[in-house]
Write an enzyme that holds these catalytic residues in place. Structure first.
Site, PDB file in Angstrom:
ATOM      1  N   GLU A 199       5.668  -3.031   1.063  1.00 39.75           N
ATOM      2  CA  GLU A 199       5.797  -2.683  -0.359  1.00 39.75           C
ATOM      3  C   GLU A 199       4.964  -1.433  -0.576  1.00 39.75           C
ATOM      4  O   GLU A 199       3.742  -1.487  -0.550  1.00 39.75           O
ATOM      5  CB  GLU A 199       5.315  -3.864  -1.218  1.00 39.75           C
ATOM      6  CG  GLU A 199       5.717  -3.759  -2.670  1.00 39.75           C
ATOM      7  CD  GLU A 199       4.696  -3.007  -3.484  1.00 39.75           C
ATOM      8  OE1 GLU A 199       4.845  -1.770  -3.624  1.00 39.75           O
ATOM      9  OE2 GLU A 199       3.760  -3.641  -3.966  1.00 39.75           O
TER      10      GLU A 199
ATOM     11  N   ALA B 191       2.859   4.694   1.997  1.00 39.76           N
ATOM     12  CA  ALA B 191       3.797   4.894   3.104  1.00 39.76           C
ATOM     13  C   ALA B 191       3.094   5.335   4.379  1.00 39.76           C
ATOM     14  O   ALA B 191       3.529   4.992   5.484  1.00 39.76           O
ATOM     15  CB  ALA B 191       4.858   5.911   2.692  1.00 39.76           C
ATOM     16  N   ARG B 192       2.002   6.090   4.253  1.00 38.81           N
ATOM     17  CA  ARG B 192       1.297   6.558   5.454  1.00 38.81           C
ATOM     18  C   ARG B 192       0.766   5.367   6.249  1.00 38.81           C
ATOM     19  O   ARG B 192       1.000   5.257   7.465  1.00 38.81           O
ATOM     20  CB  ARG B 192       0.137   7.489   5.056  1.00 38.81           C
ATOM     21  CG  ARG B 192      -0.675   8.002   6.238  1.00 38.81           C
ATOM     22  CD  ARG B 192      -1.851   8.820   5.765  1.00 38.81           C
ATOM     23  NE  ARG B 192      -2.779   8.054   4.946  1.00 38.81           N
ATOM     24  CZ  ARG B 192      -3.708   7.234   5.460  1.00 38.81           C
ATOM     25  NH1 ARG B 192      -3.821   7.067   6.768  1.00 38.81           N
ATOM     26  NH2 ARG B 192      -4.529   6.581   4.645  1.00 38.81           N
ATOM     27  N   VAL B 193       0.083   4.449   5.576  1.00 33.61           N
ATOM     28  CA  VAL B 193      -0.430   3.269   6.261  1.00 33.61           C
ATOM     29  C   VAL B 193       0.716   2.335   6.632  1.00 33.61           C
ATOM     30  O   VAL B 193       0.664   1.654   7.668  1.00 33.61           O
ATOM     31  CB  VAL B 193      -1.478   2.542   5.390  1.00 33.61           C
ATOM     32  CG1 VAL B 193      -1.975   1.281   6.083  1.00 33.61           C
ATOM     33  CG2 VAL B 193      -2.650   3.474   5.089  1.00 33.61           C
TER      34      VAL B 193
ATOM     35  N   GLY C 126       0.828  -1.208   0.000  1.00 28.41           N
ATOM     36  CA  GLY C 126       0.000   0.000   0.000  1.00 28.41           C
ATOM     37  C   GLY C 126       0.855   1.248   0.000  1.00 28.41           C
ATOM     38  O   GLY C 126       1.902   1.298  -0.642  1.00 28.41           O
TER      39      GLY C 126
ATOM     40  N   CYS D 193       1.974   0.401  -8.535  1.00 26.15           N
ATOM     41  CA  CYS D 193       3.095   0.895  -7.733  1.00 26.15           C
ATOM     42  C   CYS D 193       4.384   1.005  -8.529  1.00 26.15           C
ATOM     43  O   CYS D 193       5.280   1.769  -8.159  1.00 26.15           O
ATOM     44  CB  CYS D 193       3.291   0.011  -6.504  1.00 26.15           C
ATOM     45  SG  CYS D 193       3.505  -1.745  -6.913  1.00 26.15           S
TER      46      CYS D 193
END
Length: 484
Positions: free
Chosen positions: A216, A196-198, A194, A251
């Site tokens: 990832e 970077a925040r999560v 997902g 991504c």
């Protein structure tokens, strides 16, 4: 899983899986093979339903669903079945004089109960591919599919238990509350795909239990284009990697292009020609382009496109249909570095182009941002290629193409820095969900008194010589010779 899943429900699921794991049933070669064969059978028997779910979630073209998701999972399963016995075999390693006589090996053992939190953009591939690795390594698994792809999530919850051992492999549906409840539990490994925040939330939750993670996370994947390329081939491969992957919702899709000021007009013209050839004069009506996943992501992309700092930079596309969640392939030229589109991961069908005087200037531009999951270079200059590989840090790279790195199961897939940590695919998936246990074996012969107290000067000379590898000193000490 039915509604009402909370902390107690999560704890119950994990406890049941841990009991199954501790019974030893997941460790055998036969169990692992049976689960992998079950997944392989699911792919064959349920391909139409998988394709329909991907169409519901993303309006993904059938051929794209097959090439980018179904066939890749099939190959991952086939590869694991072919190689599993070799992966499981202990690896013999050399020993040293310190432990002589002895033998040593590295044994791969399953970690235990693992959690896989997948993403919505490739909801079938990014769910099942890591599950294949976790099963191959002999773990019990909780799969949490993305709620943003509800049709695929529902497919897993309904269908997967018919093909695998449900006492060891479970699907938990839901959104933030269900994910939070799972993250409160103690797992032996977590793999999250997902943003970077999560990713930071996942890592923080994992830290409470000292749980290792694979993250990832994507990032702004650059494409450097040299002026010496075969421009027809290069633009086809860039377009296929950008818009042929969920309309850029991938991504590893190209996020922005770097090229020289002098070459940019020629590159833009070639991209326009290729886009029209692929998707027609009215791409909003093309059946070969996925839609944007939902209205929230559509609005996010419109914010990038409507940023006043990029006003006047659109050189192709820009059309949109909010009702149908469609955005035409869009190219922007000479986008300011402080614009939103150059600060955030695009994750959509918008492609900014940044120009420089010399292409090598692009290396510094890439390295000034967070390390990307993928970086691409198109050139015929071998020295430039070598410099690019040495100078640019990224999760992976492709020279003269895009996205194909994920199709090779012998290459690791993962990020670095802001784009993630750890890797998987093929044996790297097996290794990601295994503990490498060191095993040293000795008999009862060859025991020498010099390793035990009392530590005389004579023993110290021998031990020091052994440890430092000074065989002459050991020999001299053994024969009792001393210097005067």
């Amino acid at each position: 899983m039915e509604g009402g899943f909370d902390g107690a429900g999560a704890a119950e699921v994990v406890a049941e899986l841990r009991e199954s794991f501790e019974s030893g049933r997941t460790r055998s070669f036969e169990w692992r093979v049976a689960q992998l064969k079950g997944i392989a059978r699911l792919i064959v028997e349920k391909e139409a339903e998988i394709t329909a779910a991907l169409d519901d979630d993303l309006a993904k073209p059938q051929i794209e669903s097959f090439i980018g998701e179904i066939s890749m999972v099939r190959e991952s399963c086939r590869f694991a079945l072919k190689e599993l016995k070799r992966w499981m075999k202990p690896e013999k390693v050399a020993t040293s004089v310190t432990t002589f006589p002895s033998s040593a090996k590295v044994v791969s053992e399953p970690l235990g109960v693992v959690l896989i939190i997948s993403a919505w953009n490739y909801p079938f591939l990014l769910s099942i591919d890591p599950v294949i690795g976790a099963i191959a390594a002999g773990n019990a698994v909780v799969l949490k599919p993305s709620e943003v792809a509800p049709a695929t999530s529902s497919f897993f919850a309904r269908i997967l238990p018919d093909y695998v051992d449900n006492s060891c492999i479970r699907v938990v549906e839901g959104s933030i509350p269900e994910t939070t409840a799972l993250l409160d539990q103690k797992f032996d490994k977590i793999l999250y795909t997902g943003n970077a925040r999560v990713g930071r939330i996942v890592m923080t939750a994992a830290a409470k239990h000292l749980t290792p993670v694979v993250l990832e996370l994507g990032g702004k994947c650059p494409v450097l284009v040299d002026s010496n390329v075969d421009i027809k081939v290069a633009t086809r491969r860039i377009v296929a990697g950008k818009w042929g992957c969920n309309s850029g919702q991938a991504c590893i899709a190209p996020d922005y292009i770097i090229t020289t000021k002098s070459f940019a007009p020629k590159l833009v013209d070639a991209l326009k020609i290729t886009l029209e050839k692929f998707y027609g004069k009215d791409p909003l009506e093309s059946a070969d382009l996925s839609r944007i996943v939902n209205s929230n992501h559509f609005k996010r992309l419109m914010n990038l496109l409507d940023d006043e700092k990029v006003s006047g930079t659109i050189v192709h596309g820009g059309q949109r249909n909010e009702k149908r969640l469609r955005i035409a392939p869009t190219i922007l030229l000479d986008v300011p570095s402080d614009s939103l589109i150059m600060k955030e991961e695009v994750f959509g069908p918008l492609l900014p182009i940044v120009t420089v005087d010399e292409l090598r200037e692009g290396f510094g531009l890439i390295n000034s941002k967070g390390k990307p999951l993928a970086a691409y270079l198109f050139t015929k200059d071998r020295k430039l290629e070598e410099k690019f590989v040495k100078s640019v840090s990224a999760g992976g790279m492709v020279i003269n193409d895009t996205i194909l790195q994920v199709t090779n199961p012998r290459l690791p897939f993962g990020g670095v820095g802001e784009s993630g940590m750890g890797s998987y695919h093929g044996k790297f998936s097996f290794d990601a969900f295994s503990h490498k246990k060191a095993v040293l074996s000795r008999g009862f012969g060859g025991d020498v008194s010099m390793r035990y107290p009392p530590y005389t000067a004579h023993k110290q000379k021998i031990l020091r010589g052994l440890i430092t590898g000074n065989i002459i000193a050991v020999f001299l000490a053994l024969i009792g010779w001393t210097r005067h």
